[in-house]
Design an enzyme around this catalytic site. Sequence first.
Site, short mmCIF file in Angstrom:
data_model
loop_
_atom_site.label_atom_id
_atom_site.label_comp_id
_atom_site.label_asym_id
_atom_site.label_seq_id
_atom_site.Cartn_x
_atom_site.Cartn_y
_atom_site.Cartn_z
CB VAL A 22 -1.03 0.00 1.18
CG1 VAL A 22 -2.06 -1.10 1.00
CG2 VAL A 22 -0.35 -0.11 2.53
CG ASP A 45 4.58 -4.49 3.00
OD1 ASP A 45 5.32 -5.21 3.69
OD2 ASP A 45 4.92 -3.37 2.58
CG HIS A 108 11.03 1.28 5.68
ND1 HIS A 108 9.80 1.91 5.72
CD2 HIS A 108 11.20 0.92 4.39
CE1 HIS A 108 9.27 1.91 4.51
NE2 HIS A 108 10.09 1.32 3.68
CB SER A 186 9.31 -2.55 -6.78
OG SER A 186 9.06 -1.27 -6.26
CG LEU A 188 3.66 -6.10 -10.37
CD1 LEU A 188 2.30 -5.41 -10.32
CD2 LEU A 188 3.60 -7.32 -11.30
CB SER A 229 -3.15 -2.57 -7.91
OG SER A 229 -4.04 -1.86 -8.76
CB VAL A 230 -5.49 2.03 -5.48
CG1 VAL A 230 -4.41 2.29 -4.43
CG2 VAL A 230 -5.24 2.84 -6.75
NE ARG A 234 -3.62 -1.91 -13.86
CZ ARG A 234 -2.92 -0.83 -14.16
NH1 ARG A 234 -2.47 -0.05 -13.18
NH2 ARG A 234 -2.67 -0.52 -15.40
P1 NAD Z 1 4.90 -2.66 -7.67
O1 NAD Z 1 6.01 -3.35 -8.38
O2 NAD Z 1 3.98 -3.44 -6.84
O3 NAD Z 1 4.13 -1.86 -8.79
C1 NAD Z 1 2.96 -1.16 -8.51
C2 NAD Z 1 2.53 -0.41 -9.77
O4 NAD Z 1 2.43 -1.32 -10.86
C3 NAD Z 1 1.13 0.19 -9.60
O5 NAD Z 1 1.22 1.47 -9.04
C4 NAD Z 1 0.63 0.20 -11.02
O6 NAD Z 1 1.11 1.33 -11.68
C5 NAD Z 1 1.27 -1.02 -11.61
N1 NAD Z 1 0.38 -2.22 -11.60
C6 NAD Z 1 -0.07 -2.94 -10.54
N2 NAD Z 1 -0.78 -3.99 -10.96
C7 NAD Z 1 -0.79 -3.94 -12.30
C8 NAD Z 1 -1.38 -4.75 -13.32
N3 NAD Z 1 -2.08 -5.84 -13.02
N4 NAD Z 1 -1.20 -4.39 -14.61
C9 NAD Z 1 -0.48 -3.29 -14.94
N5 NAD Z 1 0.10 -2.50 -14.03
C10 NAD Z 1 -0.05 -2.81 -12.73
O7 NAD Z 1 5.57 -1.46 -6.84
P2 NAD Z 1 5.60 -0.88 -5.38
O8 NAD Z 1 4.31 -0.31 -4.97
O9 NAD Z 1 6.78 0.02 -5.35
O10 NAD Z 1 5.91 -2.14 -4.46
C11 NAD Z 1 4.92 -2.95 -3.87
C12 NAD Z 1 4.89 -2.78 -2.38
O11 NAD Z 1 6.17 -3.04 -1.82
C13 NAD Z 1 4.60 -1.35 -1.91
O12 NAD Z 1 3.26 -0.99 -2.06
C14 NAD Z 1 5.08 -1.43 -0.49
O13 NAD Z 1 4.13 -2.09 0.32
C15 NAD Z 1 6.33 -2.26 -0.64
N6 NAD Z 1 7.56 -1.43 -0.78
C16 NAD Z 1 8.51 -1.54 0.18
C17 NAD Z 1 9.68 -0.80 0.09
C18 NAD Z 1 10.71 -0.95 1.16
O14 NAD Z 1 11.65 -0.13 1.18
N7 NAD Z 1 10.63 -1.93 2.02
C19 NAD Z 1 9.89 0.06 -0.99
C20 NAD Z 1 8.91 0.15 -1.97
C21 NAD Z 1 7.76 -0.62 -1.86
#
Ligand code: NAD
Length: 275
Positions: A22, A45, A108, A186, A188, A229-230, A234
Amino acid sequence: MDLNTKKVLNNGVEMPVFGLGVYKSAGETKQAVLDALEAGYRHIDTAALYNNEQMVGEAIKESGIPREEIFVTTKLWNDDMRNGTQMEAFEKSLHLLDMDYVDLYLIHWPVSSALEDSWKVLEQIYKEGRARAIGVSNCHMEHLMRVMAVASVVPAVNQIECHPYLSQKPLRTFCNNLSIEVTAWSPLGRGRVLEDETIMALAAKYGKTPAQIVLRWEVQENIIVIPKSVHKARIIENAGVFDFALDAGDMKLMNGLNKDLHFGTSPDDFESKQW
Ligand code: NAD
């Protein structure tokens, strides 16, 4: 395997292999969590940094699903490590979530000046039963060695940036050898790997979407994933990875996409950004 499949962490606690991230979900967090729980997700998360712990807590309550059926991760932010306010930060997260415990509490980022001290605070929280498991995030091998040198509790998880262009194989092997599970953030690649030609070809071959191919590859590589995703469609799409499997040749193709490319900040230079 399905959305309810869990990994047994090194302390016996079970963690679902698939969750909802999120980060930057902002005002849409509550609805996204509700949609995910409705779709069968049981792992969320969040982090103090994301400024949405309260919405996560509200959605979980509103869902009517018993608290103990949902795995909640949150994280200690860097300023609280530097300021020595780790325990206060944890109390604040619990208060915002309106929970008695979290399932997983993570450091973190490995703030160098406060890494060992912070780990000791997490151990205290763990021993008090207010986090069912504790772990780290963004730790490279040298950070993990520092934690391990003072640890009486081995981190259960290391949450790291991981996707087809940053497959992190050596670090994942290092973690697994220490009985530390890896969660991909990340997973994706923030959506930036989804137009890769190989991934698109595999999507066509399996009748799946590129996001499903990427997430399936990670799950088959033994990685816990938390795609964000929100959008309800998706959120449902991303979870559709348990009705097919990539064959060995295609796993090899996916493993060949690595470029050691960070889309987010690297643990090697986050401190220079004054985070
Ligand atoms: P992600 O790789 O999950 O990508 C999310 C993005 O991908 C969305 O905003 C959207 O644009 C796209 N997306 C999602 N579903 C899709 C679909 N089915 N088809 C096409 N596009 C799609 O990236 P994220 O948000 O950076 O990472 C996921 C989670 O990891 C975060 O929300 C957070 O909880 C965690 N995170 C942790 C850290 C850390 O330092 N520990 C850093 C970044 C993220």
